[in-house]
Design a protein around this motif. Sequence first.
Motif, short mmCIF file in Angstrom:
data_model
loop_
_atom_site.label_atom_id
_atom_site.label_comp_id
_atom_site.label_asym_id
_atom_site.label_seq_id
_atom_site.Cartn_x
_atom_site.Cartn_y
_atom_site.Cartn_z
N TRP A 1 33.22 18.59 24.63
CA TRP A 1 33.36 19.53 25.74
C TRP A 1 32.00 20.20 25.91
O TRP A 1 31.54 20.88 25.02
CB TRP A 1 34.43 20.56 25.44
CG TRP A 1 35.82 19.97 25.31
CD1 TRP A 1 36.54 19.82 24.18
CD2 TRP A 1 36.62 19.47 26.38
NE1 TRP A 1 37.75 19.24 24.46
CE2 TRP A 1 37.83 19.01 25.81
CE3 TRP A 1 36.44 19.35 27.77
CZ2 TRP A 1 38.85 18.45 26.57
CZ3 TRP A 1 37.45 18.79 28.52
CH2 TRP A 1 38.65 18.35 27.93
N TYR A 2 31.37 19.97 27.05
CA TYR A 2 30.03 20.49 27.28
C TYR A 2 29.96 20.97 28.73
O TYR A 2 30.99 21.11 29.40
CB TYR A 2 28.97 19.44 26.95
CG TYR A 2 28.90 18.25 27.89
CD1 TYR A 2 27.76 18.02 28.66
CD2 TYR A 2 29.97 17.35 28.02
CE1 TYR A 2 27.67 16.92 29.51
CE2 TYR A 2 29.89 16.27 28.87
CZ TYR A 2 28.76 16.06 29.62
OH TYR A 2 28.67 14.98 30.47
N TRP A 3 28.79 21.25 29.23
CA TRP A 3 28.67 21.98 30.49
C TRP A 3 29.27 21.26 31.69
O TRP A 3 29.77 21.89 32.61
CB TRP A 3 27.20 22.32 30.77
CG TRP A 3 26.37 21.21 31.36
CD1 TRP A 3 25.80 20.19 30.68
CD2 TRP A 3 26.03 21.04 32.73
NE1 TRP A 3 25.10 19.37 31.55
CE2 TRP A 3 25.23 19.88 32.82
CE3 TRP A 3 26.31 21.75 33.90
CZ2 TRP A 3 24.71 19.41 34.02
CZ3 TRP A 3 25.79 21.28 35.11
CH2 TRP A 3 25.01 20.12 35.16
N GLU B 1 21.81 18.94 38.36
CA GLU B 1 21.03 19.53 37.28
C GLU B 1 21.78 20.69 36.64
O GLU B 1 22.68 21.29 37.22
CB GLU B 1 19.68 20.01 37.81
CG GLU B 1 18.79 18.89 38.33
CD GLU B 1 17.41 19.40 38.74
OE1 GLU B 1 17.14 20.60 38.50
OE2 GLU B 1 16.65 18.62 39.32
N TYR B 2 21.37 20.98 35.42
CA TYR B 2 22.01 22.04 34.63
C TYR B 2 21.56 23.41 35.11
O TYR B 2 20.38 23.72 35.14
CB TYR B 2 21.66 21.88 33.16
CG TYR B 2 22.20 22.96 32.25
CD1 TYR B 2 23.49 22.89 31.77
CD2 TYR B 2 21.40 24.05 31.89
CE1 TYR B 2 23.99 23.87 30.93
CE2 TYR B 2 21.90 25.04 31.06
CZ TYR B 2 23.20 24.95 30.58
OH TYR B 2 23.69 25.92 29.76
N PHE B 3 22.54 24.25 35.50
CA PHE B 3 22.27 25.65 35.82
C PHE B 3 23.36 26.49 35.16
O PHE B 3 24.56 26.24 35.35
CB PHE B 3 22.28 25.89 37.34
CG PHE B 3 21.12 25.27 38.06
CD1 PHE B 3 19.86 25.84 37.97
CD2 PHE B 3 21.30 24.12 38.83
CE1 PHE B 3 18.78 25.27 38.64
CE2 PHE B 3 20.23 23.55 39.50
CZ PHE B 3 18.97 24.12 39.40
N LEU B 4 22.95 27.49 34.40
CA LEU B 4 23.91 28.31 33.66
C LEU B 4 24.84 29.05 34.62
O LEU B 4 26.03 29.23 34.32
CB LEU B 4 23.17 29.29 32.75
CG LEU B 4 24.02 30.00 31.69
CD1 LEU B 4 24.72 28.99 30.79
CD2 LEU B 4 23.14 30.93 30.86
N ASP B 5 24.33 29.47 35.78
CA ASP B 5 25.18 30.16 36.74
C ASP B 5 26.33 29.26 37.19
O ASP B 5 27.46 29.73 37.39
CB ASP B 5 24.36 30.59 37.96
CG ASP B 5 23.45 31.77 37.65
OD1 ASP B 5 23.65 32.40 36.61
OD2 ASP B 5 22.52 32.03 38.46
N SER C 1 26.68 23.91 26.76
CA SER C 1 25.41 23.26 26.43
C SER C 1 25.13 22.04 27.28
O SER C 1 26.05 21.37 27.78
CB SER C 1 25.42 22.85 24.95
OG SER C 1 25.51 23.96 24.11
N ASN C 2 23.84 21.72 27.41
CA ASN C 2 23.44 20.50 28.10
C ASN C 2 23.46 19.32 27.13
O ASN C 2 23.76 19.48 25.94
CB ASN C 2 22.08 20.67 28.77
CG ASN C 2 20.99 21.01 27.75
OD1 ASN C 2 21.00 20.55 26.61
ND2 ASN C 2 20.03 21.83 28.17
N VAL C 3 23.12 18.14 27.63
CA VAL C 3 23.23 16.93 26.81
C VAL C 3 22.22 16.94 25.67
O VAL C 3 22.48 16.40 24.59
CB VAL C 3 23.05 15.67 27.68
CG1 VAL C 3 24.21 15.53 28.66
CG2 VAL C 3 21.72 15.68 28.42
N MET C 4 21.05 17.53 25.87
CA MET C 4 20.03 17.55 24.82
C MET C 4 20.47 18.41 23.64
O MET C 4 20.31 18.03 22.48
CB MET C 4 18.71 18.07 25.39
CG MET C 4 18.15 17.23 26.51
SD MET C 4 17.76 15.54 26.00
CE MET C 4 16.29 15.84 25.01
N ASP C 5 21.06 19.55 23.93
CA ASP C 5 21.50 20.45 22.87
C ASP C 5 22.68 19.90 22.09
O ASP C 5 22.98 20.37 20.99
CB ASP C 5 21.90 21.81 23.45
CG ASP C 5 20.72 22.58 24.01
OD1 ASP C 5 19.58 22.17 23.76
OD2 ASP C 5 20.95 23.59 24.70
#
Length: 473
Positions: A357-359, A370-374, A442-446
């Motif tokens: 379970w990730y972003w 793209e990954y944006f925390l908002d 988290s994103n895929v790298m983390d």
Amino acid sequence: MKGESKVFGLRILLITLLLITSISYAVSRGSVEFNETLLIVKDSIWYSSIELDSGNVISFYALVCTDVERQTSEIAAIRIATNNTASYETIYRKNTITLSCKSFGKFAEALERALELELNPGESLYFDSNGLLSFEVDSWLEGELIFGGGRYYHLHYDSSYSGIGPNNTAYELIRGDIEKICQTASELAKEIELFNSAKKPIEIVPETVLVERGSFTMGDDSLENASPSHQAFITYDFYIGKYETTFDEYDWFVRETGRSLLTEDFGWGRETRPVIVVSWWDAIDYCNWLSQKEGLPKAYDSEGNLLDKYGYVTDDITNVVGYRLPTEAEWEYAARGGNKSEGYMYAGSNNLGDVAWYWRNSGDEYLTGEYFLDSVFDNNNKTHPVGTKQSNELGIHDMSGNVWELCSDWYDSGYYAKSSTTNPYNYTPGSYRVVRGGGWSSNVMDSRVVDRGGFAPDDVGGNVGFRIARTVP
């Protein structure tokens, strides 16, 4: 990502998630049977002081009691005090009263009704045997304070009430005061109801998986804080939690020990979701409690040092008998699949969505782009029940995603350049403890098995939890 950036990112996420700088807490409205076996074992596990608009201060204290016959603990009473004079020694003073949870529930309900009356200044708001707002106090402590010349509690809008004596009291209040007291009392009632509802798990110790000794390539040369990659040897077998520690498991520990109110869940749900809003210290206290329940020597002292079976500080993980957090090396070895590893990028797959379970997948909709925390917060991303994604080669779940997992080691971004290659464990004190695996935001790298970060041991967050480990004797 650099280690320093990871630490910063985690702390920013922590600040964003923790909307609990001034959490109010609440109280069971269920009945509590008081008898000679019900004993207070702690002064209080929680308190909140409210500065009122009228200049008064009112404080609420939640008291944990234990029934020595049933060997259970619960929050069974609330102490209310004014003007910051409450302490264990002043429990019977005229500005302090102790109510059972049942009475406190009535108190909270009466306040809610009082707000509907819209009294004018000079008019009294009080509870008596004849009034709309009457409620009877469960008097259960010998010598307990009796308010208002009887077993009823009085509140007044101003100081015109002249009946103040050694056995009764009155507050000079304005409507805003009543609203503040009402809000805190109502929320406190709900929190204590939650605390008292925690149930004993069928198995106290979470399920574990055996990880056999072996060697693996630890680290990744593409990451500054995980390089150089190097061969690491684990010379002993160990157990590690099959799942991240859940609310069900942790909540019973909190209730049985009476250490605090239950941790926040942000309305996401509890039960088999991974416990969150716990510090590194909370996690090792839980591990020590498990050891005590199983008759094992505890693994940590009060300073967070590892202990051997004789109670002496050790940096040799093979000498630690009790339950503990995994070392960073154990965590990565297990996440990679141990001696059954197939070399996946994530814990059990090269496709992150299969195991984590990730972003992108932890919210209302599957996120793209793209990954944006908002976007993560707008999508109501959150934790999910453990074990609902595919396991890794060893049958261990959620080592990528869901929550970041605390490890025993101190974090050092340059540790791999100087670490031992055999049973590595960083015991040199620093500012942060290691966290691994990434979380629901988290994103895929983390989320890769090689990624590492640091988290202050006193901090808590909505995306940080833990799983247990133990050296095979």
